[in-house]
Design a protein around this motif. Structure first.
Motif, PDB file in Angstrom:
ATOM      1  N   SER A 286      28.517  91.384  56.396  1.00  0.00           N
ATOM      2  CA  SER A 286      28.748  90.893  55.032  1.00  0.00           C
ATOM      3  C   SER A 286      29.671  91.815  54.265  1.00  0.00           C
ATOM      4  O   SER A 286      30.539  91.357  53.507  1.00  0.00           O
ATOM      5  CB  SER A 286      27.413  90.759  54.301  1.00  0.00           C
ATOM      6  OG  SER A 286      26.549  89.858  54.968  1.00  0.00           O
TER       7      SER A 286
ATOM      8  N   SER B 112      24.176  90.020  50.318  1.00  0.00           N
ATOM      9  CA  SER B 112      23.803  90.223  51.720  1.00  0.00           C
ATOM     10  C   SER B 112      23.960  91.681  52.130  1.00  0.00           C
ATOM     11  O   SER B 112      23.090  92.245  52.807  1.00  0.00           O
ATOM     12  CB  SER B 112      24.672  89.336  52.632  1.00  0.00           C
ATOM     13  OG  SER B 112      24.331  87.981  52.500  1.00  0.00           O
TER      14      SER B 112
ATOM     15  N   TYR C 166      20.178  80.697  48.301  1.00  0.00           N
ATOM     16  CA  TYR C 166      21.355  81.448  48.740  1.00  0.00           C
ATOM     17  C   TYR C 166      22.593  80.568  48.676  1.00  0.00           C
ATOM     18  O   TYR C 166      23.667  80.999  48.248  1.00  0.00           O
ATOM     19  CB  TYR C 166      21.150  81.934  50.178  1.00  0.00           C
ATOM     20  CG  TYR C 166      21.485  83.385  50.387  1.00  0.00           C
ATOM     21  CD1 TYR C 166      20.495  84.351  50.281  1.00  0.00           C
ATOM     22  CD2 TYR C 166      22.775  83.791  50.687  1.00  0.00           C
ATOM     23  CE1 TYR C 166      20.781  85.693  50.482  1.00  0.00           C
ATOM     24  CE2 TYR C 166      23.073  85.127  50.884  1.00  0.00           C
ATOM     25  CZ  TYR C 166      22.078  86.075  50.784  1.00  0.00           C
ATOM     26  OH  TYR C 166      22.376  87.392  50.969  1.00  0.00           O
TER      27      TYR C 166
ATOM     28  N   SER D   3      22.255  83.067  56.197  1.00  0.00           N
ATOM     29  CA  SER D   3      21.886  84.281  55.459  1.00  0.00           C
ATOM     30  C   SER D   3      20.635  84.047  54.626  1.00  0.00           C
ATOM     31  O   SER D   3      19.739  84.900  54.561  1.00  0.00           O
ATOM     32  CB  SER D   3      23.043  84.724  54.562  1.00  0.00           C
ATOM     33  OG  SER D   3      24.176  85.079  55.327  1.00  0.00           O
TER      34      SER D   3
ATOM     35  N   THR E 208      26.030  88.531  63.584  1.00  0.00           N
ATOM     36  CA  THR E 208      24.573  88.465  63.582  1.00  0.00           C
ATOM     37  C   THR E 208      24.035  88.102  64.958  1.00  0.00           C
ATOM     38  O   THR E 208      23.094  88.720  65.470  1.00  0.00           O
ATOM     39  CB  THR E 208      24.084  87.449  62.542  1.00  0.00           C
ATOM     40  OG1 THR E 208      24.494  87.871  61.237  1.00  0.00           O
ATOM     41  CG2 THR E 208      22.569  87.309  62.578  1.00  0.00           C
TER      42      THR E 208
ATOM     43  N   CYS F 245      19.106  93.359  60.823  1.00  0.00           N
ATOM     44  CA  CYS F 245      19.422  93.397  59.394  1.00  0.00           C
ATOM     45  C   CYS F 245      20.656  94.236  59.096  1.00  0.00           C
ATOM     46  O   CYS F 245      21.483  93.852  58.255  1.00  0.00           O
ATOM     47  CB  CYS F 245      18.223  93.935  58.616  1.00  0.00           C
ATOM     48  SG  CYS F 245      16.816  92.791  58.572  1.00  0.00           S
TER      49      CYS F 245
ATOM     50  N   PHE G  72      20.224  93.128  52.855  1.00  0.00           N
ATOM     51  CA  PHE G  72      19.856  93.352  54.254  1.00  0.00           C
ATOM     52  C   PHE G  72      19.882  94.831  54.626  1.00  0.00           C
ATOM     53  O   PHE G  72      19.213  95.235  55.581  1.00  0.00           O
ATOM     54  CB  PHE G  72      20.745  92.510  55.166  1.00  0.00           C
ATOM     55  CG  PHE G  72      20.377  91.059  55.159  1.00  0.00           C
ATOM     56  CD1 PHE G  72      19.273  90.606  55.857  1.00  0.00           C
ATOM     57  CD2 PHE G  72      21.117  90.142  54.430  1.00  0.00           C
ATOM     58  CE1 PHE G  72      18.903  89.274  55.839  1.00  0.00           C
ATOM     59  CE2 PHE G  72      20.768  88.799  54.399  1.00  0.00           C
ATOM     60  CZ  PHE G  72      19.656  88.356  55.105  1.00  0.00           C
TER      61      PHE G  72
ATOM     62  N   ALA H  70      17.078  85.958  54.934  1.00  0.00           N
ATOM     63  CA  ALA H  70      16.520  86.625  53.760  1.00  0.00           C
ATOM     64  C   ALA H  70      15.078  86.177  53.518  1.00  0.00           C
ATOM     65  O   ALA H  70      14.186  87.004  53.278  1.00  0.00           O
ATOM     66  CB  ALA H  70      17.382  86.351  52.536  1.00  0.00           C
TER      67      ALA H  70
ATOM     68  N   VAL I  67      23.710  92.172  59.844  1.00  0.00           N
ATOM     69  CA  VAL I  67      24.035  91.206  58.785  1.00  0.00           C
ATOM     70  C   VAL I  67      24.670  91.922  57.602  1.00  0.00           C
ATOM     71  O   VAL I  67      25.660  91.448  57.031  1.00  0.00           O
ATOM     72  CB  VAL I  67      22.769  90.451  58.331  1.00  0.00           C
ATOM     73  CG1 VAL I  67      23.113  89.468  57.211  1.00  0.00           C
ATOM     74  CG2 VAL I  67      22.140  89.703  59.499  1.00  0.00           C
TER      75      VAL I  67
END
Length: 326
Positions: A176, A146, A132, A199, A58, A169, A150, A203, A172
């Protein structure tokens, strides 16, 4: 970073960074183990810290895509504090303070409105962070959310001509998905707070920001992450209504009840993944083609989740009625 080809390239790089970081963490798999216990679903000691791969991808890919520091710095701070919590069990008030500060930084940086609206925005983002974390309790569950959620965000930001946020995004999501290779049941490693907390921040924060800049309507982000939000919120309200300490670990979430009530772990997660895909796909389709019917679609999907939750409750009640006789 713009265009479909650019996002695909970024996703591949993010997935590679995530997998490499997790593989490095697994070289020290005998350290930082989550031990099985009454409030857990796993049956053998399992290392935590797999979220480091998601965080590394990320930060690196988000910076390359041009994401603003207001997103990347809180991710770094939250990951550092959460990594310490994974190892040292930091006090709740300290963790909550960092969560609220990170949420407030995002809201204030983007020019808030009235004090009441500011407080509401901060609370919503902070709740997303903790929701989360609450839902990161089963192999493959948080990683699946995720990857799906995302990806939907990336599509939303891309259609709104926000390439930097679309790149963040998709990074991520890809990181994930890569993490799932190590986390699908039976998990070789857990995400841990170091991955779940950042995360959740993204979000909630990006969900609010997308609405604030007109990238999507108010219903879009909650619909994308509806299964997580529904389970976490209903469970918290139930526990609060019984006067329990809602921040303490427990095994009362819907996904936990499914496993404890007889579902195989992998079968439970696959069902959740299908529900996540259905809700996020509905959100994206309505955003791109049926925006006028967004609230009706969100209400209909909420009704579906209520029905599914009721079915799990009924199965759980039958399980509790028969359990003493076993």
């Amino acid at each position: 970073m713009s265009g479909v080809a650019g996002l695909i390239a970024l996703a591949a790089i993010a997935a590679t960074i995530s997998a490499g970081t997790i593989a490095l963490r697994l070289r020290f798999a005998d350290r930082g183990l989550d031990q099985p216990g009454y409030r857990s679903l796993h049956e053998r000691p399992t290392p935590h810290g797999g979220g480091l791969g998601i965080v590394a991808a990320t930060l690196l890919c988000g910076a390359w895509a041009g994401a603003a520091p207001v997103w990347l710095i809180p991710v770094l701070v939250l990951a550092a504090v959460s990594w310490a919590d994974d190892w040292l069990d930091l006090p709740f008030w300290l963790r909550l303070g960092v969560h609220l500060a990170s949420a407030a930084a995002v809201v204030f940086f983007h020019g808030p409105g009235s004090p009441l609206f500011v407080a509401l925005q901060v609370i919503v983002i902070a709740w997303s962070i903790n929701a989360y974390n609450f839902m990161d309790g089963a192999d493959g569950l948080a990683g699946s959310m995720s990857a799906v959620g995302f990806t939907a965000y990336a599509i939303g930001f891309a259609q709104a001509a926000q390439p930097a946020l679309a790149g963040l995004c998709i990074a991520v999501a890809a990181a994930s998905a890569s993490f799932l290779l190590f986390n699908w049941h039976p998990a070789r490693i857990f995400m841990g707070d170091v991955g779940a907390i950042p995360s959740g921040f993204l979000a909630g924060g990006l969900g609010w920001y997308g609405y604030d800049i007109g990238a999507w309507p108010l219903w879009f982000a909650p619909l994308v992450f509806a299964p997580f939000l529904f389970d976490a919120t209903v469970t918290l309200l139930r526990r609060a209504g019984r006067g329990e300490r809602v921040w303490h670990a427990h095994r009362e979430h819907y996904y936990q009840r499914m496993v404890r009530g007889g579902f195989a772990h992998g079968a439970m997660c696959l069902r959740w993944l299908l529900v996540m895909l259905a809700g996020a796909s509905l959100a994206v389709v309505m955003l791109l083609f049926l925006d006028a019917g967004g609230w009706a679609g969100a209400a209909a999907w909420s009704a579906v989740l209520v029905v599914l939750g009721h079915r799990i409750d009924r199965q759980w009640n039958r399980h509790m009625e028969t359990e003493p006789a076993k």
